[in-house]
Design a protein around this motif. Sequence first.
Motif, PDB file in Angstrom:
ATOM      1  N   SER A 262      -3.505   2.057  -4.164  1.00  0.00           N
ATOM      2  CA  SER A 262      -4.583   0.899  -4.790  1.00  0.00           C
ATOM      3  C   SER A 262      -5.429   0.658  -4.009  1.00  0.00           C
ATOM      4  CB  SER A 262      -3.475  -0.538  -4.774  1.00  0.00           C
ATOM      5  OG  SER A 262      -4.436  -1.236  -3.610  1.00  0.00           O
ATOM      6  N   PRO A 263      -7.063   0.149  -4.760  1.00  0.00           N
ATOM      7  CA  PRO A 263      -7.809  -0.216  -3.959  1.00  0.00           C
ATOM      8  C   PRO A 263      -7.756  -0.707  -2.414  1.00  0.00           C
ATOM      9  CG  PRO A 263      -7.869  -0.298  -5.771  1.00  0.00           C
ATOM     10  CD  PRO A 263      -6.622  -0.343  -5.324  1.00  0.00           C
ATOM     11  N   ARG A 264      -6.752  -1.859  -2.416  1.00  0.00           N
ATOM     12  CA  ARG A 264      -6.121  -2.406  -1.360  1.00  0.00           C
ATOM     13  C   ARG A 264      -5.422  -1.708   0.109  1.00  0.00           C
ATOM     14  NH1 ARG A 264      -7.496  -8.919  -2.347  1.00  0.00           N
ATOM     15  NH2 ARG A 264      -6.323  -8.503   0.382  1.00  0.00           N
ATOM     16  N   SER A 265      -4.555  -1.347  -0.541  1.00  0.00           N
ATOM     17  CA  SER A 265      -4.184  -0.542  -0.019  1.00  0.00           C
ATOM     18  C   SER A 265      -3.074   0.352  -0.175  1.00  0.00           C
ATOM     19  CB  SER A 265      -2.768  -1.887   1.025  1.00  0.00           C
ATOM     20  OG  SER A 265      -1.663  -1.705   2.189  1.00  0.00           O
ATOM     21  N   THR A 266      -2.043   1.370   0.727  1.00  0.00           N
ATOM     22  CA  THR A 266      -0.924   2.565   0.614  1.00  0.00           C
ATOM     23  C   THR A 266       0.138   2.423   1.124  1.00  0.00           C
ATOM     24  OG1 THR A 266      -3.191   3.623   0.394  1.00  0.00           O
ATOM     25  CG2 THR A 266      -1.114   5.543   0.728  1.00  0.00           C
ATOM     26  N   VAL A 267       1.035   2.449   0.892  1.00  0.00           N
ATOM     27  CA  VAL A 267       2.507   2.622   1.091  1.00  0.00           C
ATOM     28  C   VAL A 267       3.073   3.996   1.993  1.00  0.00           C
ATOM     29  CG1 VAL A 267       2.958   0.329  -0.666  1.00  0.00           C
ATOM     30  CG2 VAL A 267       3.865   3.311  -1.182  1.00  0.00           C
ATOM     31  N   PHE A 268       3.746   3.551   3.011  1.00  0.00           N
ATOM     32  CA  PHE A 268       4.358   4.235   3.227  1.00  0.00           C
ATOM     33  C   PHE A 268       5.538   4.293   4.231  1.00  0.00           C
ATOM     34  CE2 PHE A 268      -0.706   5.196   4.130  1.00  0.00           C
ATOM     35  CZ  PHE A 268      -0.801   6.668   4.129  1.00  0.00           C
ATOM     36  N   GLY A 269       6.190   4.944   4.914  1.00  0.00           N
ATOM     37  CA  GLY A 269       7.401   4.676   5.102  1.00  0.00           C
ATOM     38  C   GLY A 269       8.670   4.335   4.058  1.00  0.00           C
ATOM     39  N   PRO A 270       9.197   3.595   4.587  1.00  0.00           N
ATOM     40  CA  PRO A 270      10.666   3.106   3.744  1.00  0.00           C
ATOM     41  C   PRO A 270       9.925   2.441   2.578  1.00  0.00           C
ATOM     42  CG  PRO A 270      10.621   2.242   5.837  1.00  0.00           C
ATOM     43  CD  PRO A 270      10.046   2.956   5.980  1.00  0.00           C
ATOM     44  N   MET A 271       9.034   2.233   1.989  1.00  0.00           N
ATOM     45  CA  MET A 271       8.401   1.623   1.007  1.00  0.00           C
ATOM     46  C   MET A 271       8.106   2.834   0.027  1.00  0.00           C
ATOM     47  SD  MET A 271       8.123  -1.350  -1.066  1.00  0.00           S
ATOM     48  CE  MET A 271       7.449  -1.485  -2.137  1.00  0.00           C
ATOM     49  N   ALA A 272       7.224   4.164   0.650  1.00  0.00           N
ATOM     50  CA  ALA A 272       7.050   4.706  -0.365  1.00  0.00           C
ATOM     51  C   ALA A 272       8.475   5.839  -0.812  1.00  0.00           C
ATOM     52  CB  ALA A 272       6.666   6.024   0.953  1.00  0.00           C
ATOM     53  N   GLU A 273       9.560   5.348  -0.570  1.00  0.00           N
ATOM     54  CA  GLU A 273      10.772   5.782  -0.681  1.00  0.00           C
ATOM     55  C   GLU A 273      11.368   5.147  -1.927  1.00  0.00           C
ATOM     56  OE1 GLU A 273      15.639   7.661  -0.054  1.00  0.00           O
ATOM     57  OE2 GLU A 273      14.326   6.573   1.608  1.00  0.00           O
ATOM     58  N   VAL A 274      10.953   3.790  -1.885  1.00  0.00           N
ATOM     59  CA  VAL A 274      11.246   2.842  -3.333  1.00  0.00           C
ATOM     60  C   VAL A 274      10.217   3.067  -4.162  1.00  0.00           C
ATOM     61  CG1 VAL A 274      11.242  -0.034  -3.332  1.00  0.00           C
ATOM     62  CG2 VAL A 274      12.058   0.795  -0.968  1.00  0.00           C
ATOM     63  N   VAL A 275       8.933   3.178  -4.150  1.00  0.00           N
ATOM     64  CA  VAL A 275       8.549   3.311  -5.416  1.00  0.00           C
ATOM     65  C   VAL A 275       8.682   4.796  -6.092  1.00  0.00           C
ATOM     66  CG1 VAL A 275       5.991   3.937  -5.526  1.00  0.00           C
ATOM     67  CG2 VAL A 275       6.456   2.252  -4.251  1.00  0.00           C
ATOM     68  N   SER A 276       8.825   5.572  -4.771  1.00  0.00           N
ATOM     69  CA  SER A 276       9.463   6.811  -5.403  1.00  0.00           C
ATOM     70  C   SER A 276      10.416   7.411  -6.483  1.00  0.00           C
ATOM     71  CB  SER A 276       9.461   8.281  -3.990  1.00  0.00           C
ATOM     72  OG  SER A 276       9.691   8.944  -4.816  1.00  0.00           O
ATOM     73  N   GLN A 277      11.414   6.783  -5.915  1.00  0.00           N
ATOM     74  CA  GLN A 277      12.718   6.658  -6.348  1.00  0.00           C
ATOM     75  C   GLN A 277      13.113   5.351  -7.382  1.00  0.00           C
ATOM     76  OE1 GLN A 277      14.630   9.302  -6.418  1.00  0.00           O
ATOM     77  NE2 GLN A 277      13.338  10.025  -4.554  1.00  0.00           N
ATOM     78  N   SER A 278      12.427   3.927  -7.015  1.00  0.00           N
ATOM     79  CA  SER A 278      12.555   3.061  -7.915  1.00  0.00           C
ATOM     80  C   SER A 278      11.573   2.918  -8.484  1.00  0.00           C
ATOM     81  CB  SER A 278      12.935   2.210  -7.583  1.00  0.00           C
ATOM     82  OG  SER A 278      13.692   0.869  -7.457  1.00  0.00           O
ATOM     83  N   LEU A 279      10.388   1.955  -8.001  1.00  0.00           N
ATOM     84  CA  LEU A 279       9.695   1.483  -8.795  1.00  0.00           C
ATOM     85  C   LEU A 279       8.833   2.351  -9.698  1.00  0.00           C
ATOM     86  CD1 LEU A 279       8.231  -0.823  -6.412  1.00  0.00           C
ATOM     87  CD2 LEU A 279      10.029  -1.178  -7.593  1.00  0.00           C
ATOM     88  N   GLN A 280       8.118   3.376  -9.783  1.00  0.00           N
ATOM     89  CA  GLN A 280       7.911   4.462 -10.671  1.00  0.00           C
ATOM     90  C   GLN A 280       8.079   4.817 -11.988  1.00  0.00           C
ATOM     91  OE1 GLN A 280       6.766   8.750 -10.776  1.00  0.00           O
ATOM     92  NE2 GLN A 280       8.456   9.024  -8.507  1.00  0.00           N
TER      93      GLN A 280
END
Length: 429
Positions: A262-280
């Motif tokens: 997003s314009p404010r931030s980017t996710v890395f680490g464990p949260m990247a997996e959450v977005v990839s596998q779940s939230l998207q």
Amino acid sequence: MKRILLALLLLISAIPAVMVSMQFVDHDDDAPPQSAAPMNPEQQVIRGAYLARAGDCMACHTARGGQPYAGGRAISTPFGTLYAPNITADNETGLGSWNTKDFWRALHHGKSKDGSFLYPAFPYPNYTKVTREDADALFSYLQTIKPVHQVNQEHELRFPYNYRILLAGWRALYFTPGSYAPENKQSVEWNRGAYLVQGLGHCSACHTTRNAFGATVDKSDLAGGLIPIMNWYAPSLTSDAEAGLGKWEIAHITALLKTGVSPRSTVFGPMAEVVSQSLQHLTDSDIQAMAVYLKSLPQNDPPPALDTAQPDKATADRILQTGSKIYEKQCAECHQANGQGIAPAYPPMSGNRSLTMGSAVNPIRMVLNGGFPPSTEGNPRPYGMPPFGQALNDQEVAAVVSYIRNSWENRAGFVSPQEVNRYRSIPLD
């Protein structure tokens, strides 16, 4: 050590009372009845598949390189290693012999089919909020998973945590079953977001501090915490000094949850997996509902608790001068000399709350190990950050992290070489 021993005594002393009460009251029978007019079986399976995504069930119940949902993934904890069970439809080693009530009891009460207590690495303190209708749909979907005959591996927990009976005391102190209760004063959208965040999303499992026995501390719900063993800090969602979202635009929150950038931030680490596998994979309306709820959380700005002692002015000036030179050589091309970055590919350094929290573990690990935001439909070719652990020594990493935490509009604590060394050998996951 004394506090841990005292807590152990409390857990043990709670067991007799719990066991006596269990002899008279079987709370497992409080399950709401199945709907008199259940949805079409095909629709129920589709709904269950969606809910499995929302709960990110595959993340824990699939070993790397293994069959989906067949279990076996090692989950490291401060108490030893737990192994996720097989939840395919296999009759002997999975859920093939279970029924809807057995599954409801696991989610709502944290008990297996045979009545044994489940370890709370399975986040039933969150899943207890899931409705019976959603639990039944999720179970219907899991019953369609191709059966995999894979025997569940025994947990490897240290004494005394390998005595499952101790969970009786833990549950008496830290767990109360209860479904989600809608807030009548809030909108339908807000309640949907709260239901997802508090229940299947189990956001508090990472974003809340845990005590010596792995229980989340209610008074600091979503107020941030270090993820045990993994050593990533899940920032506070209730503090603008960290990742509090009260001042974010809804569109930026939804972008971060849905795409990882997003314009404010980017996710890395464990949260990247959450977005990839779940939230998207969630619908836009559900992501919007989560964003509305998260933005509404009460915000506070407690002063950050710094991890290390701070240097005197002369030493601080020397560190910042060294860090400035490293930043100019290694970082400015992407993140810009003014720290503004190039959104969304290269996140800004200036005003980035994830860099200025009391704990500097996340920026330290990013400089050492690099990383990528998740590849998502909305961000299919993410730009990553290369690792600098081989090019920079501990003093240099400490200098550049201290520099970005104290330049432009950022003001935070300095990082010591000892702190960098502590995280140098820790893997990313």
